[in-house]
Design an enzyme around this catalytic site. Structure first.
Site, PDB file in Angstrom:
ATOM      1  N   HIS A   9       3.917  53.711-101.889  1.00  0.00           N
ATOM      2  CA  HIS A   9       3.393  53.885-100.518  1.00  0.00           C
ATOM      3  C   HIS A   9       2.516  52.685-100.148  1.00  0.00           C
ATOM      4  CE1 HIS A   9      -0.027  55.064 -97.945  1.00  0.00           C
ATOM      5  NE2 HIS A   9       0.814  55.856 -97.303  1.00  0.00           N
ATOM      6  N   ASN A  10       1.652  52.286-101.060  1.00  0.00           N
ATOM      7  CA  ASN A  10       0.748  51.172-100.757  1.00  0.00           C
ATOM      8  C   ASN A  10       1.481  49.836-100.736  1.00  0.00           C
ATOM      9  OD1 ASN A  10      -1.159  53.197-100.804  1.00  0.00           O
ATOM     10  ND2 ASN A  10      -2.710  51.888-101.703  1.00  0.00           N
ATOM     11  N   GLU A  35       2.762  49.718 -97.452  1.00  0.00           N
ATOM     12  CA  GLU A  35       1.615  49.425 -96.565  1.00  0.00           C
ATOM     13  C   GLU A  35       1.357  47.908 -96.498  1.00  0.00           C
ATOM     14  OE1 GLU A  35      -1.847  52.153 -97.201  1.00  0.00           O
ATOM     15  OE2 GLU A  35      -2.899  50.305 -97.681  1.00  0.00           O
ATOM     16  N   GLY A  95      -7.536  57.575 -95.859  1.00  0.00           N
ATOM     17  CA  GLY A  95      -8.786  56.847 -95.723  1.00  0.00           C
ATOM     18  C   GLY A  95      -9.879  57.678 -95.063  1.00  0.00           C
ATOM     19  N   ARG A 111     -23.154  60.569-108.938  1.00  0.00           N
ATOM     20  CA  ARG A 111     -24.210  59.810-109.600  1.00  0.00           C
ATOM     21  C   ARG A 111     -25.487  59.791-108.760  1.00  0.00           C
ATOM     22  NH1 ARG A 111     -22.438  53.856-110.608  1.00  0.00           N
ATOM     23  NH2 ARG A 111     -22.605  54.091-108.376  1.00  0.00           N
ATOM     24  N   ASN A 134      -6.746  55.776-106.743  1.00  0.00           N
ATOM     25  CA  ASN A 134      -5.563  54.903-106.668  1.00  0.00           C
ATOM     26  C   ASN A 134      -5.303  54.314-108.050  1.00  0.00           C
ATOM     27  OD1 ASN A 134      -4.693  55.163-104.044  1.00  0.00           O
ATOM     28  ND2 ASN A 134      -6.031  53.540-103.281  1.00  0.00           N
ATOM     29  N   LEU A 172     -18.463  61.417-105.028  1.00  0.00           N
ATOM     30  CA  LEU A 172     -18.589  61.618-103.581  1.00  0.00           C
ATOM     31  C   LEU A 172     -18.720  60.275-102.874  1.00  0.00           C
ATOM     32  CD1 LEU A 172     -21.020  64.703-103.538  1.00  0.00           C
ATOM     33  CD2 LEU A 172     -18.516  64.698-103.390  1.00  0.00           C
ATOM     34  N   MET A 186     -14.074  58.729-100.010  1.00  0.00           N
ATOM     35  CA  MET A 186     -12.999  59.722-100.009  1.00  0.00           C
ATOM     36  C   MET A 186     -13.510  61.087-100.491  1.00  0.00           C
ATOM     37  SD  MET A 186     -10.223  58.266 -98.912  1.00  0.00           S
ATOM     38  CE  MET A 186      -8.809  59.171 -99.530  1.00  0.00           C
ATOM     39  N   LYS A 195       2.326  57.045-104.793  1.00  0.00           N
ATOM     40  CA  LYS A 195       1.253  56.447-103.976  1.00  0.00           C
ATOM     41  C   LYS A 195       1.254  54.926-104.132  1.00  0.00           C
ATOM     42  CE  LYS A 195      -2.441  56.418-101.315  1.00  0.00           C
ATOM     43  NZ  LYS A 195      -3.239  55.275-101.548  1.00  0.00           N
ATOM     44  N   SER A 255      -3.672  59.652 -99.342  1.00  0.00           N
ATOM     45  CA  SER A 255      -3.703  58.627 -98.293  1.00  0.00           C
ATOM     46  C   SER A 255      -4.371  59.198 -97.051  1.00  0.00           C
ATOM     47  CB  SER A 255      -2.271  58.192 -97.952  1.00  0.00           C
ATOM     48  OG  SER A 255      -2.299  57.199 -96.957  1.00  0.00           O
TER      49      SER A 255
HETATM   50  O1  LIG Z   1      -3.224  55.162 -98.166  1.00  0.00           O
HETATM   51  C1  LIG Z   1      -4.378  54.855 -97.983  1.00  0.00           C
HETATM   52  O2  LIG Z   1      -5.239  55.610 -97.507  1.00  0.00           O
HETATM   53  C2  LIG Z   1      -4.803  53.471 -98.370  1.00  0.00           C
HETATM   54  O3  LIG Z   1      -3.749  52.812 -98.980  1.00  0.00           O
HETATM   55  C3  LIG Z   1      -5.967  53.521 -99.316  1.00  0.00           C
HETATM   56  O4  LIG Z   1      -5.541  54.058-100.528  1.00  0.00           O
HETATM   57  C4  LIG Z   1      -6.726  52.211 -99.471  1.00  0.00           C
HETATM   58  O5  LIG Z   1      -7.204  51.771 -98.266  1.00  0.00           O
HETATM   59  C5  LIG Z   1      -5.907  51.176-100.192  1.00  0.00           C
HETATM   60  O6  LIG Z   1      -6.010  51.465-101.543  1.00  0.00           O
HETATM   61  C6  LIG Z   1      -6.329  49.757-100.014  1.00  0.00           C
HETATM   62  O7  LIG Z   1      -5.564  49.027-100.934  1.00  0.00           O
HETATM   63  P1  LIG Z   1      -5.746  47.508-101.174  1.00  0.00           P
HETATM   64  O8  LIG Z   1      -7.194  47.312-101.534  1.00  0.00           O
HETATM   65  O9  LIG Z   1      -4.849  47.175-102.300  1.00  0.00           O
HETATM   66  O10 LIG Z   1      -5.402  46.848 -99.888  1.00  0.00           O
END
Ligand SMILES: O=C(O)[C@H](O)[C@@H](O)[C@H](O)[C@H](O)COP(=O)(O)O
Length: 344
Positions: free
Chosen positions: A176-177, A180, A123, A31, A95, A8, A11, A173, A121
């Site tokens: 995707h990142n 990002e 956050g 935990r 991730n 928990l 996310m 994913k 994804s």
């Molecule tokens: O899609 C998302 O919601 C983000 O990508 C999320 O997964 C996280 O903020 C990243 O993992 C940060 O990644 P870095 O630490 O590599 O920038």
């Protein structure tokens, strides 16, 4: 439906709350007790341990791990597999590197447990807005978990998908990142150029005109109607309006691995990924306190061209002899201007 959430953190807690609000029976394990209490207030049921949580779920059970990628997740996969039985489903939503996922799925298969890898994804905004979820799974497991995915997603119809077999969720994913990283870097560089611009020529009287651009204003106006409007731009606009200059933010950008793995995948597959690779290396540069490569560059210029070399404490550095020959050194935007320097 019944679901157990293990982990928990930022996310997992919000996901447990969203699922409880969505009418599912959510059992939680963590935990520390604080997040369990928060989830219970939102309608979840607290448990004592992973074993306790699994024992209280209806069969076939669905357990969702939402933990930091790496050893912690690995340990919890093994712990959960001790209690899960043939036909149960283990979902892993961190991730995680997709190759680690394949290895864990193999261990699960040995116990008859379906392994699902979910890229999540959204956050901290996911609680209210929903999460974009891309998952890899067998068709059987995909069908079974669809009700919880639809509750977590922005809507039951959109923002989620069964993208392929186990491994495909985390692979998707990861890419995707990687995207990002590239988008973030492009925005960051654009705003740095806007920030550097101060001179606007001269007025009719011949006086120099200088003015800073209002970056918060520009980011905000781009949010409506422009080609680059996006959620990342929304976040930049908010940051630049609330904290102009971002003086309290250190220029140090961490990474959690997804960009590195994307570049590795591009190399393995022979796919050019120039922007993503450059944006990953830009993050490394932000943390490079020694700046050794730049020292080597400057030293070489000094040696082959007799060009001035700036030392750590201004012009008095290791190459001070060359500097005095070359004249004074002034750092200007875009390069080094020297006065009285012997040049070739
Ligand atoms: O899609 C998302 O919601 C983000 O990508 C999320 O997964 C996280 O903020 C990243 O993992 C940060 O990644 P870095 O630490 O590599 O920038």
């Amino acid at each position: 439906m019944d679901i157990g959430i293990v982990g928990l953190g930022r996310m997992g807690l919000n996901m447990a709350i969203r699922l409880s609000r969505g009418g599912h029976r959510v059992l939680v394990s963590n935990r520390s007790q604080g997040p369990i209490d928060t989830a219970v207030e939102a309608g979840a049921e607290g448990t004592e341990s992973v074993g306790d949580l699994i024992g209280k779920l209806e069969s076939p059970r669905v357990v969702w791990l939402m933990l930091p990628a790496g050893q912690v997740t690995d340990d919890h996969v093994d712990e959960a597999l001790e209690y899960l039985e043939d036909g149960d489903i283990l979902v892993e939503g961190g991730n995680t590197r997709w190759t680690d996922t394949l290895a864990r799925a193999e261990r699960a298969r040995g116990r008859g447990v379906h392994y699902v890898d979910a890229g999540v994804s959204g956050g901290v905004w996911g609680l209210e807005n929903g999460y974009s979820i891309m998952f890899g799974a067998s068709d059987h497991a995909a069908e079974r978990i669809t009700p919880v995915i639809q509750t977590l997603a922005p809507s039951p119809e959109a923002g989620w998908g069964h993208v392929g077999p186990t491994g495909a969720g985390h692979f998707t994913k990861m890419v995707h990142n990687g995207i990002e990283y590239g988008m973030m870097q492009a925005f960051a560089e654009g705003f740095a150029i806007l920030d550097a611009k101060k001179d606007w020529g001269t007025n009719e009287a011949g006086d120099e005109i200088t003015a800073d651009l209002d970056l918060g204003q520009i980011a905000s106006l781009w949010r409506e109607g422009s080609v680059v409007q996006s959620w990342l731009l929304d976040l930049i606009a908010e940051a630049l309006v609330e904290r102009p200059g971002l003086k309290a933010v250190a220029p140090h950008v961490p990474d959690s691995g997804e960009g590195r793995w994307t570049v590795e995948a591009a190399i393995d597959l022979g796919v050019p990924a120039t922007v993503i690779a450059a944006s990953l290396f830009a993050r490394f540069s932000s943390r490079d306190e020694t700046q050794f490569a730049s020292r080597v560059l400057s030293a070489m210029r000094g040696q082959f061209g007799g060009h001035p070399v700036k030392g750590d404490s201004g012009v008095d550095g290791e190459y001070a002899d060359q500097i005095s020959d070359a004249g004074t050194v002034e750092i200007i935007p875009g390069g080094v201007r020297t006065e009285g320097a012997a040049s070739r």
